[in-house]
Design a protein around this motif. Sequence first.
Motif, PDB file in Angstrom:
ATOM      1  N   GLY A  26       0.892  -1.077   0.169  1.00  0.00           N
ATOM      2  CA  GLY A  26      -0.091   0.008  -0.114  1.00  0.00           C
ATOM      3  C   GLY A  26       0.724   1.224  -0.003  1.00  0.00           C
ATOM      4  N   VAL A  27       0.262   2.464   0.146  1.00  0.00           N
ATOM      5  CA  VAL A  27       0.762   3.629   0.146  1.00  0.00           C
ATOM      6  C   VAL A  27       0.494   4.443   1.498  1.00  0.00           C
ATOM      7  CG1 VAL A  27       0.969   3.709  -2.131  1.00  0.00           C
ATOM      8  CG2 VAL A  27      -1.021   4.775  -0.947  1.00  0.00           C
ATOM      9  N   VAL A  28       1.603   5.387   1.855  1.00  0.00           N
ATOM     10  CA  VAL A  28       1.328   6.396   2.896  1.00  0.00           C
ATOM     11  C   VAL A  28       1.046   7.730   2.177  1.00  0.00           C
ATOM     12  CG1 VAL A  28       2.653   7.391   4.962  1.00  0.00           C
ATOM     13  CG2 VAL A  28       2.989   5.186   4.543  1.00  0.00           C
ATOM     14  N   ASP A  29      -0.087   8.355   2.865  1.00  0.00           N
ATOM     15  CA  ASP A  29      -0.493   9.834   2.150  1.00  0.00           C
ATOM     16  C   ASP A  29       0.513  10.844   2.863  1.00  0.00           C
ATOM     17  OD1 ASP A  29      -1.566  12.102   1.318  1.00  0.00           O
ATOM     18  OD2 ASP A  29      -3.293  11.720   2.401  1.00  0.00           O
ATOM     19  N   LEU A  30       1.500  11.510   2.282  1.00  0.00           N
ATOM     20  CA  LEU A  30       2.214  12.357   2.623  1.00  0.00           C
ATOM     21  C   LEU A  30       1.779  13.674   3.009  1.00  0.00           C
ATOM     22  CD1 LEU A  30       5.536  11.599   0.647  1.00  0.00           C
ATOM     23  CD2 LEU A  30       4.905  10.774   2.951  1.00  0.00           C
ATOM     24  N   VAL A  31       0.543  14.081   2.398  1.00  0.00           N
ATOM     25  CA  VAL A  31       0.163  15.318   2.353  1.00  0.00           C
ATOM     26  C   VAL A  31      -0.859  15.342   3.984  1.00  0.00           C
ATOM     27  CG1 VAL A  31      -1.825  16.914   1.701  1.00  0.00           C
ATOM     28  CG2 VAL A  31      -0.548  15.566   0.051  1.00  0.00           C
ATOM     29  N   ARG A  32      -1.438  14.299   4.386  1.00  0.00           N
ATOM     30  CA  ARG A  32      -2.059  14.018   5.539  1.00  0.00           C
ATOM     31  C   ARG A  32      -1.489  13.112   6.487  1.00  0.00           C
ATOM     32  NH1 ARG A  32      -6.450  17.327   5.848  1.00  0.00           N
ATOM     33  NH2 ARG A  32      -7.595  18.001   3.918  1.00  0.00           N
ATOM     34  N   VAL A  40       1.690  16.121  -9.667  1.00  0.00           N
ATOM     35  CA  VAL A  40       1.476  15.478  -8.345  1.00  0.00           C
ATOM     36  C   VAL A  40       1.816  13.943  -8.896  1.00  0.00           C
ATOM     37  CG1 VAL A  40      -0.481  14.588  -6.892  1.00  0.00           C
ATOM     38  CG2 VAL A  40      -0.307  16.724  -7.393  1.00  0.00           C
ATOM     39  N   VAL A  41       2.747  13.220  -8.186  1.00  0.00           N
ATOM     40  CA  VAL A  41       2.943  11.816  -8.641  1.00  0.00           C
ATOM     41  C   VAL A  41       2.249  11.001  -7.330  1.00  0.00           C
ATOM     42  CG1 VAL A  41       4.709  10.351  -9.028  1.00  0.00           C
ATOM     43  CG2 VAL A  41       5.058  12.555  -9.799  1.00  0.00           C
ATOM     44  N   LEU A  42       1.523   9.940  -7.677  1.00  0.00           N
ATOM     45  CA  LEU A  42       1.028   9.042  -7.079  1.00  0.00           C
ATOM     46  C   LEU A  42       1.431   7.524  -7.304  1.00  0.00           C
ATOM     47  CD1 LEU A  42      -1.773  10.941  -7.824  1.00  0.00           C
ATOM     48  CD2 LEU A  42      -2.317  10.186  -5.669  1.00  0.00           C
ATOM     49  N   CYS A  43       1.408   6.516  -6.643  1.00  0.00           N
ATOM     50  CA  CYS A  43       1.679   5.328  -7.159  1.00  0.00           C
ATOM     51  C   CYS A  43       0.865   4.373  -6.429  1.00  0.00           C
ATOM     52  CB  CYS A  43       3.226   5.231  -6.357  1.00  0.00           C
ATOM     53  SG  CYS A  43       3.427   5.264  -4.688  1.00  0.00           S
ATOM     54  N   GLY A  44       1.053   2.921  -7.109  1.00  0.00           N
ATOM     55  CA  GLY A  44       0.182   1.910  -6.548  1.00  0.00           C
ATOM     56  C   GLY A  44       0.440   0.679  -7.621  1.00  0.00           C
ATOM     57  N   ARG A  54      -3.437  -5.375  -8.427  1.00  0.00           N
ATOM     58  CA  ARG A  54      -3.761  -5.838  -6.686  1.00  0.00           C
ATOM     59  C   ARG A  54      -4.735  -4.870  -6.020  1.00  0.00           C
ATOM     60  NH1 ARG A  54       1.889  -8.250  -4.257  1.00  0.00           N
ATOM     61  NH2 ARG A  54       2.385 -10.007  -5.870  1.00  0.00           N
ATOM     62  N   ASP A  55      -5.312  -3.730  -6.810  1.00  0.00           N
ATOM     63  CA  ASP A  55      -6.121  -2.920  -6.202  1.00  0.00           C
ATOM     64  C   ASP A  55      -5.123  -2.070  -5.121  1.00  0.00           C
ATOM     65  OD1 ASP A  55      -8.660  -2.684  -7.336  1.00  0.00           O
ATOM     66  OD2 ASP A  55      -9.257  -4.631  -6.318  1.00  0.00           O
ATOM     67  N   ARG A  56      -4.176  -1.833  -5.174  1.00  0.00           N
ATOM     68  CA  ARG A  56      -3.293  -1.064  -4.453  1.00  0.00           C
ATOM     69  C   ARG A  56      -3.312   0.575  -5.045  1.00  0.00           C
ATOM     70  NH1 ARG A  56      -3.624  -4.744  -0.430  1.00  0.00           N
ATOM     71  NH2 ARG A  56      -2.350  -6.565  -0.665  1.00  0.00           N
ATOM     72  N   GLY A  57      -3.567   1.353  -4.184  1.00  0.00           N
ATOM     73  CA  GLY A  57      -3.583   2.948  -4.451  1.00  0.00           C
ATOM     74  C   GLY A  57      -4.592   3.366  -5.315  1.00  0.00           C
ATOM     75  N   ILE A  58      -5.708   2.490  -5.616  1.00  0.00           N
ATOM     76  CA  ILE A  58      -6.715   3.150  -6.477  1.00  0.00           C
ATOM     77  C   ILE A  58      -7.537   4.100  -5.718  1.00  0.00           C
ATOM     78  CG2 ILE A  58      -8.972   2.554  -7.788  1.00  0.00           C
ATOM     79  CD1 ILE A  58      -6.047   1.868  -9.165  1.00  0.00           C
ATOM     80  N   GLU A  59      -7.843   3.937  -4.505  1.00  0.00           N
ATOM     81  CA  GLU A  59      -8.991   4.786  -3.626  1.00  0.00           C
ATOM     82  C   GLU A  59      -8.049   6.363  -3.427  1.00  0.00           C
ATOM     83  OE1 GLU A  59     -10.695   3.730  -0.154  1.00  0.00           O
ATOM     84  OE2 GLU A  59     -11.541   1.780  -1.085  1.00  0.00           O
ATOM     85  N   PRO A  60      -6.904   6.379  -3.286  1.00  0.00           N
ATOM     86  CA  PRO A  60      -5.964   7.584  -3.198  1.00  0.00           C
ATOM     87  C   PRO A  60      -6.052   8.356  -4.412  1.00  0.00           C
ATOM     88  CG  PRO A  60      -4.996   5.928  -1.784  1.00  0.00           C
ATOM     89  CD  PRO A  60      -5.958   5.404  -2.529  1.00  0.00           C
ATOM     90  N   LEU A  61      -5.806   7.423  -5.443  1.00  0.00           N
ATOM     91  CA  LEU A  61      -5.878   8.144  -6.784  1.00  0.00           C
ATOM     92  C   LEU A  61      -7.133   8.804  -7.275  1.00  0.00           C
ATOM     93  CD1 LEU A  61      -4.625   8.454  -9.573  1.00  0.00           C
ATOM     94  CD2 LEU A  61      -5.469   6.286 -10.454  1.00  0.00           C
ATOM     95  N   LEU A  62      -8.321   8.115  -6.924  1.00  0.00           N
ATOM     96  CA  LEU A  62      -9.540   8.919  -7.012  1.00  0.00           C
ATOM     97  C   LEU A  62      -9.517  10.003  -6.098  1.00  0.00           C
ATOM     98  CD1 LEU A  62     -11.862   5.755  -7.095  1.00  0.00           C
ATOM     99  CD2 LEU A  62     -11.646   7.175  -9.010  1.00  0.00           C
TER     100      LEU A  62
END
Length: 294
Positions: free
Chosen positions: A173-179, A236-240, A244-252
């Motif tokens: 998964g990923v860690v949100d750096l903004v919040r 803005v750069v995101l990752c996932g 495997r459904d990793r990082g889709i909700e943060p992308l949305l």
Amino acid sequence: MRTHDLTTVRNLGILAHVDAGKTTVTERILHTTGATHKTGEVHDGTTVTDFDPQERDRGITIFSAAVSCAWAGHRLTLIDTPGHVDFTAEVERALRVLDGAIAVFDAVAGVEPQSETVWRQADRHGVPRIAFVNKLDRAGADLDAAVASIRARLHPAPLVVQLPIGREDGFTGVVDLVRLPVDAPAEARRCRRVLEEAVSELHPLALEEFCATGTVSAGTLEKALRELTLSGDGLVVLCGAAYRDRGIEPLLDAVVAYLPSPADVPPVRADRPADPARRWPRWCSRSSRRPRDG
């Protein structure tokens, strides 16, 4: 969501080199938002947007396809575009109607030839973008290397807003750096600091807050990231890992937070000077050439 409120609408495309995972990203978005009840797979020929028999047989996108879904009170219209070089003209047509886009990159390959082509096309049409570095679960995946290739070959100012948890097969998964929580691990706090400094170099409000308090709040970061996205001064750069459904909700969430609504985009002008010597087609009757009353 009120249908007449344009600020809650996002019309965006999914752009990438072939096999970077555009269609898989689209399928996961549709499933995550509840637009579909079963996830389609490219290798099974069961995807929503690759509907043509040729696309399903070859496992590639040939025609652009539009689908709709809803997320966080917003209406999203997604256009899945071809990634193969032979269908560049199809991407060009799609870009003319987009307000924003997600540029998908392979975490192993980074920027690939068609990635550069679609990026230049989006530049010509002034389409704001965010980036999604996909396939972080693959052997050899490296977010830092992918971001470095984006910076070197496409020349934006990448602003990485997530930290991957684990590497390759261990990616979870990923860690949100903004919040970021106050008690976050030291590596996450270091990356948050890098993000604050990068944004402060590009945005006056963030710089003012950084100089006054030594940090940049989540609210200021979000405002600055949106404005930098709209102006094209930052990416803005995101990752996932979409498969495997990793990082889709943060992308949305990022689509809603950073990409423009139709209300943010200036109207398109299509001026054509009058030509007195213009010849009307033979099938056009004289009566139809006259301007209508009123």
